[in-house]
Structure formats: structure tokens, C-alpha cells
Design a protein around this motif. Structure first.
Motif, PDB file in Angstrom:
ATOM      1  N   TRP A  29       0.835  -1.190   0.000  1.00  0.00           N
ATOM      2  CA  TRP A  29       0.000   0.000   0.000  1.00  0.00           C
ATOM      3  C   TRP A  29       0.874   1.246   0.000  1.00  0.00           C
ATOM      4  CZ3 TRP A  29       0.075  -3.525   4.091  1.00  0.00           C
ATOM      5  CH2 TRP A  29       0.781  -3.131   5.230  1.00  0.00           C
ATOM      6  N   GLY A  30       0.221   2.357  -0.299  1.00  0.00           N
ATOM      7  CA  GLY A  30       0.884   3.649  -0.263  1.00  0.00           C
ATOM      8  C   GLY A  30       0.358   4.463   0.904  1.00  0.00           C
ATOM      9  N   ASP A  31      -0.468   5.455   0.613  1.00  0.00           N
ATOM     10  CA  ASP A  31      -1.003   6.313   1.673  1.00  0.00           C
ATOM     11  C   ASP A  31      -2.327   5.798   2.250  1.00  0.00           C
ATOM     12  OD1 ASP A  31       1.133   8.067   1.305  1.00  0.00           O
ATOM     13  OD2 ASP A  31       0.059   9.219  -0.223  1.00  0.00           O
ATOM     14  N   ASP A  32      -3.068   5.046   1.459  1.00  0.00           N
ATOM     15  CA  ASP A  32      -4.415   4.616   1.848  1.00  0.00           C
ATOM     16  C   ASP A  32      -4.397   3.132   2.208  1.00  0.00           C
ATOM     17  OD1 ASP A  32      -7.085   3.958   2.092  1.00  0.00           O
ATOM     18  OD2 ASP A  32      -7.712   4.914   0.227  1.00  0.00           O
ATOM     19  N   GLU A  63       5.864  -5.861   1.891  1.00  0.00           N
ATOM     20  CA  GLU A  63       6.991  -6.727   1.534  1.00  0.00           C
ATOM     21  C   GLU A  63       6.577  -7.633   0.378  1.00  0.00           C
ATOM     22  OE1 GLU A  63       9.850  -6.414   2.724  1.00  0.00           O
ATOM     23  OE2 GLU A  63       9.702  -5.595   4.739  1.00  0.00           O
ATOM     24  N   PRO A  64       7.472  -7.949  -0.541  1.00  0.00           N
ATOM     25  CA  PRO A  64       8.857  -7.491  -0.631  1.00  0.00           C
ATOM     26  C   PRO A  64       9.002  -6.066  -1.152  1.00  0.00           C
ATOM     27  CG  PRO A  64       8.355  -8.840  -2.518  1.00  0.00           C
ATOM     28  CD  PRO A  64       7.132  -8.859  -1.637  1.00  0.00           C
ATOM     29  N   TYR A  65       7.873  -5.426  -1.444  1.00  0.00           N
ATOM     30  CA  TYR A  65       7.894  -4.038  -1.911  1.00  0.00           C
ATOM     31  C   TYR A  65       6.776  -3.267  -1.224  1.00  0.00           C
ATOM     32  CZ  TYR A  65       9.899  -6.666  -5.843  1.00  0.00           C
ATOM     33  OH  TYR A  65      10.619  -7.536  -6.609  1.00  0.00           O
ATOM     34  N   GLY A  66       6.951  -1.971  -1.156  1.00  0.00           N
ATOM     35  CA  GLY A  66       5.843  -1.081  -0.862  1.00  0.00           C
ATOM     36  C   GLY A  66       5.440  -0.387  -2.150  1.00  0.00           C
ATOM     37  N   VAL A  67       4.363   0.362  -2.104  1.00  0.00           N
ATOM     38  CA  VAL A  67       3.959   1.158  -3.262  1.00  0.00           C
ATOM     39  C   VAL A  67       4.789   2.433  -3.281  1.00  0.00           C
ATOM     40  CG1 VAL A  67       2.087   2.470  -4.314  1.00  0.00           C
ATOM     41  CG2 VAL A  67       1.623   0.226  -3.323  1.00  0.00           C
ATOM     42  N   ASP A  68       5.475   2.661  -4.388  1.00  0.00           N
ATOM     43  CA  ASP A  68       6.268   3.873  -4.588  1.00  0.00           C
ATOM     44  C   ASP A  68       5.340   4.941  -5.167  1.00  0.00           C
ATOM     45  OD1 ASP A  68       7.942   5.894  -5.526  1.00  0.00           O
ATOM     46  OD2 ASP A  68       9.516   4.508  -6.158  1.00  0.00           O
ATOM     47  N   MET A  69       4.936   5.884  -4.326  1.00  0.00           N
ATOM     48  CA  MET A  69       3.952   6.861  -4.758  1.00  0.00           C
ATOM     49  C   MET A  69       4.497   7.836  -5.799  1.00  0.00           C
ATOM     50  SD  MET A  69       1.079   6.159  -3.376  1.00  0.00           S
ATOM     51  CE  MET A  69       0.187   7.691  -3.610  1.00  0.00           C
ATOM     52  N   VAL A  70       5.808   7.930  -5.923  1.00  0.00           N
ATOM     53  CA  VAL A  70       6.411   8.828  -6.905  1.00  0.00           C
ATOM     54  C   VAL A  70       6.565   8.147  -8.259  1.00  0.00           C
ATOM     55  CG1 VAL A  70       8.484  10.170  -7.487  1.00  0.00           C
ATOM     56  CG2 VAL A  70       7.620  10.158  -5.142  1.00  0.00           C
ATOM     57  N   ASN A  71       7.046   6.896  -8.262  1.00  0.00           N
ATOM     58  CA  ASN A  71       7.416   6.234  -9.512  1.00  0.00           C
ATOM     59  C   ASN A  71       6.431   5.185 -10.002  1.00  0.00           C
ATOM     60  OD1 ASN A  71      10.027   7.533 -10.010  1.00  0.00           O
ATOM     61  ND2 ASN A  71      10.653   6.503  -8.117  1.00  0.00           N
ATOM     62  N   ASP A  72       5.688   4.520  -9.112  1.00  0.00           N
ATOM     63  CA  ASP A  72       4.721   3.519  -9.544  1.00  0.00           C
ATOM     64  C   ASP A  72       3.552   4.194 -10.265  1.00  0.00           C
ATOM     65  OD1 ASP A  72       6.308   1.627  -8.382  1.00  0.00           O
ATOM     66  OD2 ASP A  72       4.900   1.078  -6.796  1.00  0.00           O
TER      67      ASP A  72
END
Length: 267
Positions: A178-181, A205-214
Motif C-alpha cells: 500500500w501507499g497512503d491509503d 513486503e517485498p515491496y511497498g507502493v512507490d507513490m512517486v514512480n509507480d
């Protein structure tokens, strides 16, 4: 090796259209996307200069994700939009300005056809592959909004348990990102914990949401204020023939329970 820098179109007669789609029922609140579903490469790019074995790796495709997404969409009677072209041609879960939108190197593998691409060549790939994919998602979401239909956005991915470039332990069976929500993600996570105590669940995990690049979650879900969940399934759990149906059944149960709780909370 072929170059797309001067082409007016990237595709030849043997190349498939970039966007795959399954229709859903009008009353399903779920909307599914699979950004890294395929590993097609336009014929003119000559396999990106990579052997077939590299184009079957996780760097090129989210292995097993499409089979799960199709099974899950059928169970939920939900629409599904997916991308047929490899993330090595252009990554449809990256904004065009992101550094790894068209990766020159991915998990220690150099991609010959991606070396030194000029802006015109990058734009061709964007216009032919990324743009129609996200335009279709956008159009379907606009139609749902205009019709007043609720939408729970579900993004389906898979991850490799082993990286060549960064040999780190990745023990999770399933990650939620997730990102902000976090509204819907937290409810799905709780449902999974209740129903499947054997799962090693990753939280961002293994990633979060990249709010800038995703792209998909930040633009289509967070950007519209849509509740969402992003799944990252471990690829070596998706290899046997029965795995897609097994995982779809597990995810369906969690999604339906989370949806029931979400709409009750939202009134």
C-alpha cells in the motif's frame, strides 16, 4: 538488432495487441489489473537481444500472476485488464519518467535493446504499450464512476524468492502493498490472517507502493480515492497446474469478507 527509434509504429502483423481484457458483471464491486502479465516482445526488437531463458525470468514477467488474476476475476465476476508486453520493453507499473521505466539493467541482466535509447525511441514504446493500457483502465473506471458503481481496485503481482543482484531472504508467501491509503488493504490482511494462519504474510513486503514512480496504484486507485489492495504472490508457489485456482480461491474468500466489512464501515 532492430531499433524502434525511427518507427512510426512498434508492432508488426505478428505482434499481439498490448491490452488484454476480461469483462465482468455489472454488480461486481471488484476491478482487477495485472500490470506485468505477459512477456511478449515486438518482433522488430528481436527479443531485446536476450536469450529466451532471460525473457522467462521475473525480470520480464510476473510469473503465474495472470493465471491467478484470470481465475480470481472469474470467481468475483469482475473485470480484468492486463498487459501482454514484457516489463523489459516498458514497465506498465512505472510512470514514464521513472528511472526503471525501460530498464537498461534488471537484476544483474543487461538488456541490449534498452541501452542508450533516445527520447523518440522511448516515446514510441510509451505510445504503443503503456498509454493504451492505462487509457483502457481509465476509461473503464470513468464509466463505473459515471454509473455510480462502487469500485474496489485489486492489483495482482508476483515476486521472485531470489534476486541475483541482491541475495536477500524473501520468506513471505504473500505480500500486501500500500501507499497512503490502507483502508481496504488492512481489511484484506485481517481476513487472510483469520482464514489462513499458515501463510507468511508480508506487510509492504517485498515491496511497498512507490507513490512517486509507480503507476497503477498511485494514479488509478489513490488518485481517485478508490479503496484498493495490491497482492504480491511468491512465484515458486504458483508453478503447479492447480496453483492458480488454489490461490484464486484463497484470495476470493479474503476479498469478499474484506469487502463486506468495508461497505459496512463506510455505511
Amino acid at each position: 538488432m532492430g531499433s524502434d527509434a525511427t518507427l512510426s509504429t512498434l508492432f508488426g502483423p505478428s505482434d499481439p495487441p498490448p491490452v488484454g481484457e476480461l469483462a465482468g458483471a455489472d454488480d461486481s464491486p471488484f476491478f482487477l489489473v495485472c500490470d506485468h502479465a505477459g512477456n511478449a516482445v515486438p518482433a522488430i526488437l528481436e527479443g531485446l537481444g536476450l536469450p529466451q531463458a532471460e525473457r522467462e525470468r521475473h525480470i520480464a514477467i510476473d510469473r503465474g500472476a495472470l493465471a491467478v488474476a484470470k481465475n480470481l476475476a472469474a470467481r468475483l465476476q469482475a473485470p480484468l485488464v492486463y498487459q501482454r508486453y514484457s516489463r523489459l520493453v516498458i514497465d506498465c507499473n512505472r510512470k514514464p519518467e521513472a528511472g526503471d521505466s525501460i530498464p537498461a539493467v534488471s537484476d544483474a541482466t543487461e538488456v541490449p535493446a534498452n541501452q542508450g535509447l533516445d527520447p523518440a525511441a522511448r516515446q514510441v514504446r510509451h505510445d504503443a504499450i503503456l498509454k493504451p493500457y492505462h487509457d483502457r483502465i481509465r476509461a473503464l473506471l470513468d464509466a463505473r464512476a459515471e454509473a455510480g458503481r462502487p469500485t474496489l481496485f485489486v492489483s495482482v503481482h508476483s515476486f521472485t524468492p531470489e534476486l541475483r543482484a541482491r541475495p536477500l531472504e524473501r520468506p513471505w508467501d504473500l505480500g500486501l502493498c500500500w501507499g497512503d491509503d490502507r483502508r481496504f488493504n488492512d481489511l484484506v490482511l485481517a481476513a487472510l490472517e483469520e482464514q489462513a494462519t499458515d501463510l507468511r504474510l508480508g506487510r509492504n513486503e517485498p515491496y511497498g507502493v512507490d507513490m512517486v514512480n509507480d503507476y497503477s496504484i498511485p494514479v488509478h486507485a489513490e488518485g481517485r480515492g478508490l479503496p484498493y489492495v495490491e497482492f504480491e504472490m511468491r512465484q515458486d508457489h504458483l508453478e503447479d497446474a492447480a496453483a492458480p485456482e488454489r490461490w484464486a480461491e484463497r484470495l476470493e474468500r479474503a476479498l469478499r469478507l474484506a469487502a463486506e466489512r468495508f461497505f459496512k464501515q463506510e455505511g
